[in-house]
Design a protein around this motif. Structure first.
Motif, PDB file in Angstrom:
ATOM      1  N   HIS A 220       0.840  -1.197   0.000  1.00 40.96           N
ATOM      2  CA  HIS A 220       0.000   0.000   0.000  1.00 40.96           C
ATOM      3  C   HIS A 220       0.878   1.251   0.000  1.00 40.96           C
ATOM      4  O   HIS A 220       1.882   1.306   0.710  1.00 40.96           O
ATOM      5  CB  HIS A 220      -0.923   0.031   1.221  1.00 40.96           C
ATOM      6  N   ILE A 221       0.495   2.215  -0.799  1.00 43.35           N
ATOM      7  CA  ILE A 221       1.137   3.529  -0.799  1.00 43.35           C
ATOM      8  C   ILE A 221       0.125   4.502  -0.221  1.00 43.35           C
ATOM      9  O   ILE A 221      -0.899   4.777  -0.843  1.00 43.35           O
ATOM     10  CB  ILE A 221       1.543   3.969  -2.219  1.00 43.35           C
ATOM     11  N   ARG A 222       0.403   5.019   0.974  1.00 39.34           N
ATOM     12  CA  ARG A 222      -0.533   5.932   1.620  1.00 39.34           C
ATOM     13  C   ARG A 222      -0.109   7.376   1.364  1.00 39.34           C
ATOM     14  O   ARG A 222       1.007   7.784   1.684  1.00 39.34           O
ATOM     15  CB  ARG A 222      -0.598   5.680   3.130  1.00 39.34           C
ATOM     16  N   LEU A 223      -1.018   8.137   0.794  1.00 44.28           N
ATOM     17  CA  LEU A 223      -0.803   9.556   0.559  1.00 44.28           C
ATOM     18  C   LEU A 223      -1.685  10.327   1.530  1.00 44.28           C
ATOM     19  O   LEU A 223      -2.893  10.111   1.577  1.00 44.28           O
ATOM     20  CB  LEU A 223      -1.173   9.922  -0.885  1.00 44.28           C
ATOM     21  N   THR A 224      -1.085  11.229   2.317  1.00 46.35           N
ATOM     22  CA  THR A 224      -1.840  11.976   3.329  1.00 46.35           C
ATOM     23  C   THR A 224      -1.561  13.461   3.187  1.00 46.35           C
ATOM     24  O   THR A 224      -0.405  13.891   3.185  1.00 46.35           O
ATOM     25  CB  THR A 224      -1.461  11.519   4.745  1.00 46.35           C
ATOM     26  N   ALA A 225      -2.639  14.217   3.071  1.00 46.36           N
ATOM     27  CA  ALA A 225      -2.522  15.673   2.938  1.00 46.36           C
ATOM     28  C   ALA A 225      -3.302  16.360   4.041  1.00 46.36           C
ATOM     29  O   ALA A 225      -4.389  15.927   4.411  1.00 46.36           O
ATOM     30  CB  ALA A 225      -3.046  16.126   1.576  1.00 46.36           C
ATOM     31  N   LYS A 226      -2.708  17.434   4.571  1.00 47.90           N
ATOM     32  CA  LYS A 226      -3.439  18.288   5.509  1.00 47.90           C
ATOM     33  C   LYS A 226      -3.605  19.658   4.866  1.00 47.90           C
ATOM     34  O   LYS A 226      -2.624  20.335   4.535  1.00 47.90           O
ATOM     35  CB  LYS A 226      -2.711  18.436   6.849  1.00 47.90           C
ATOM     36  N   CYS A 227      -4.871  20.052   4.663  1.00 50.05           N
ATOM     37  CA  CYS A 227      -5.179  21.304   3.966  1.00 50.05           C
ATOM     38  C   CYS A 227      -6.348  21.988   4.651  1.00 50.05           C
ATOM     39  O   CYS A 227      -6.956  21.448   5.575  1.00 50.05           O
ATOM     40  CB  CYS A 227      -5.513  21.019   2.496  1.00 50.05           C
ATOM     41  N   LYS A 228      -6.674  23.163   4.150  1.00 48.48           N
ATOM     42  CA  LYS A 228      -7.744  23.936   4.787  1.00 48.48           C
ATOM     43  C   LYS A 228      -9.110  23.326   4.553  1.00 48.48           C
ATOM     44  O   LYS A 228     -10.034  23.518   5.342  1.00 48.48           O
ATOM     45  CB  LYS A 228      -7.717  25.384   4.291  1.00 48.48           C
ATOM     46  N   ASP A 229      -9.283  22.599   3.427  1.00 47.58           N
ATOM     47  CA  ASP A 229     -10.563  21.952   3.165  1.00 47.58           C
ATOM     48  C   ASP A 229     -10.330  20.684   2.341  1.00 47.58           C
ATOM     49  O   ASP A 229      -9.227  20.422   1.835  1.00 47.58           O
ATOM     50  CB  ASP A 229     -11.545  22.883   2.450  1.00 47.58           C
ATOM     51  N   GLU A 230     -11.377  19.887   2.190  1.00 48.72           N
ATOM     52  CA  GLU A 230     -11.264  18.606   1.509  1.00 48.72           C
ATOM     53  C   GLU A 230     -10.902  18.761   0.040  1.00 48.72           C
ATOM     54  O   GLU A 230     -10.127  17.973  -0.507  1.00 48.72           O
ATOM     55  CB  GLU A 230     -12.579  17.829   1.643  1.00 48.72           C
ATOM     56  N   CYS A 231     -11.442  19.780  -0.610  1.00 52.45           N
ATOM     57  CA  CYS A 231     -11.165  20.001  -2.026  1.00 52.45           C
ATOM     58  C   CYS A 231      -9.670  20.237  -2.266  1.00 52.45           C
ATOM     59  O   CYS A 231      -9.072  19.654  -3.181  1.00 52.45           O
ATOM     60  CB  CYS A 231     -11.982  21.180  -2.549  1.00 52.45           C
ATOM     61  N   GLU A 232      -9.072  21.066  -1.427  1.00 53.41           N
ATOM     62  CA  GLU A 232      -7.643  21.364  -1.563  1.00 53.41           C
ATOM     63  C   GLU A 232      -6.815  20.114  -1.295  1.00 53.41           C
ATOM     64  O   GLU A 232      -5.814  19.854  -1.989  1.00 53.41           O
ATOM     65  CB  GLU A 232      -7.255  22.474  -0.595  1.00 53.41           C
TER      66      GLU A 232
END
Length: 414
Positions: A220-232
């Motif tokens: 598995h390749i897990r990509l994790t983003a923290k942004c101001k909203d889900e769209c971003e």
């Protein structure tokens, strides 16, 4: 950035008598709210050790969320330990006590006095009503830190967190943005080769982060983003995902909850293909996985488990001379199984699988783990040779995974 630590309490967790699902669930919920779960701890029902764990958690996290230890027994010490830690007295909360008494009265049960221990609350705390049980939850605010005590039973914890804690966190901390993860599921490439293919991305990672996780029969390749909203966050993840997919090609067979059997099923339905199976060493496991998917009757015609040579010959149609000259575990046998089962069942594609799952059955040139997987269909016949490691069930599982993966690759060309 608000840092959260989850502390699960209970000696039964350390003994392995109960599987700790609360931490995983809470982490998922908190990440969705944008909170950073940096630590998870588990401690038994021991005052000294629990106090040490709570103190450490408060030192390194802004929010400490516990589960367990709010019940009526002498071993339920979570509130007592945290109250001592922040120098607050435990006082009976009248409304909680009345609710507990009413709970027993309504059921016509004499309430043991020990149940009122559940109504003991650290002074000047926020009480969280338990709509699914008797033990109330507690929120303690102390020097810009927050301790949240939740009950241990998962149904009570989930209801209390969803109904009471989420509104509290949103009101106190406002929006924390969103932490979004996407998992790409990969097969057919080793961990070291995969890492080499993505090394520059891993070394330069920022937001999103990239993590490689080795799972059973896949990576598995897990990509994790923290942004101001889900769209971003989705936009950031999609950018990296496209680069990875371009590099790895069809080795990426799905994402998130996709299983190979789900992906194969969707592909066969989309292309209006059908499949018939002749399975020897897998004993019907491939058929079982395919038919685990609802609606699989649209594309799974049928199959045979053909362990003995007699069944391979008399029912599947493998010529005796092939079995005599090459053996049951051979490329010619697998190819014959695939083509004959396809023709017998009138399927678009036939698949034949034969091998040695062990622990016995090996000979000089045919070790345990040797497997042949053949596919016959409109793109012609193909056979794949594998040597899998592991015990019998592991070899069967790995064979089924390889068979489904090759079935998918074959169907993609049609």
């Amino acid at each position: 950035m608000m840092i959260v630590e989850i502390v699960t309490t209970g000696t039964e967790l350390l003994l392995g008598q109960i599987i700790n699902t609360n931490s995983a669930w809470l982490s998922q919920q908190l990440n969705a709210l944008g909170f950073n779960v940096m630590y998870q701890s588990t401690v038994g029902d021991n005052r000294e050790r629990m106090a040490q764990v709570f103190a450490t958690a408060l030192n390194r996290a802004d929010i400490v969320i516990t589960s367990g230890g709010l019940g009526p027994t002498l071993g339920d010490i979570t509130k007592e330990v945290s109250a001592n830690l922040v120098n607050r007295k435990l006082c009976q909360h009248a409304a909680s006590a009345a609710k507990i008494e009413a709970y027993f009265s309504k059921r016509g049960i004499t309430m043991p006095e020990s149940n009122l221990r559940q109504a003991l609350i650290p002074l000047n705390s926020i009480v969280l009503d338990n709509d699914s049980g008797t033990a109330p939850g507690v929120i303690i605010e102390e020097n810009n830190k927050v301790i949240i005590h939740l009950p241990g039973p998962p149904n009570e914890l989930k209801a209390m967190f969803s109904q009471k804690v989420i509104p509290y966190l949103q009101e106190r901390y406002f929006s924390q943005g969103v932490i979004l993860s996407r998992v790409l599921r990969v097969y057919g490439i080793g961990e070291s080769s995969l890492e080499a293919s993505l090394q520059d991305l891993v070394e330069a990672q920022g937001n999103p982060t990239i993590a490689l996780l080795v799972k059973k029969s896949e990576i598995h390749i897990r990509l994790t983003a923290k942004c101001k909203d889900e769209c971003e966050a989705q936009t950031a993840i999609q950018r990296i995902e496209k680069i990875i997919r371009d590099r790895l090609g069809d080795a990426v067979f799905g994402a998130d909850s996709d299983s190979l059997e789900m992906v194969v099923g969707s592909l066969f339905r989309e292309k209006e293909l059908t499949v018939a199976l002749a399975e020897s060493c897998t004993g019907g496991l491939i058929s079982s996985r395919l038919t685990d998917i609802a609606g699989s009757s649209d594309y799974v015609i049928g199959g045979m488990v053909c362990y003995s040579n007699a069944i391979k010959s008399n029912f599947v149609g493998v010529p005796n001379e092939i079995l005599e000259n090459y053996g049951a575990v051979s490329e010619p046998t697998a190819l014959s199984m695939a083509s004959n089962i396809r023709n017998k069942f009138g399927a678009s594609i036939g698949i034949g699988v034969t091998g040695i799952a062990g622990p016995g059955g090996a000979v000089a040139d045919k070790p345990v783990g040797l497997v042949y997987i053949a596919i016959d269909g409109p793109q012609g016949s193909r056979c794949f040779r594998f040597e899998f490691l592991g015990k019998r069930k592991e070899i069967k599982q790995r064979t089924s995974q390889a068979a489904l993966f090759e079935l998918r690759r074959y169907a993609l060309e049609i």
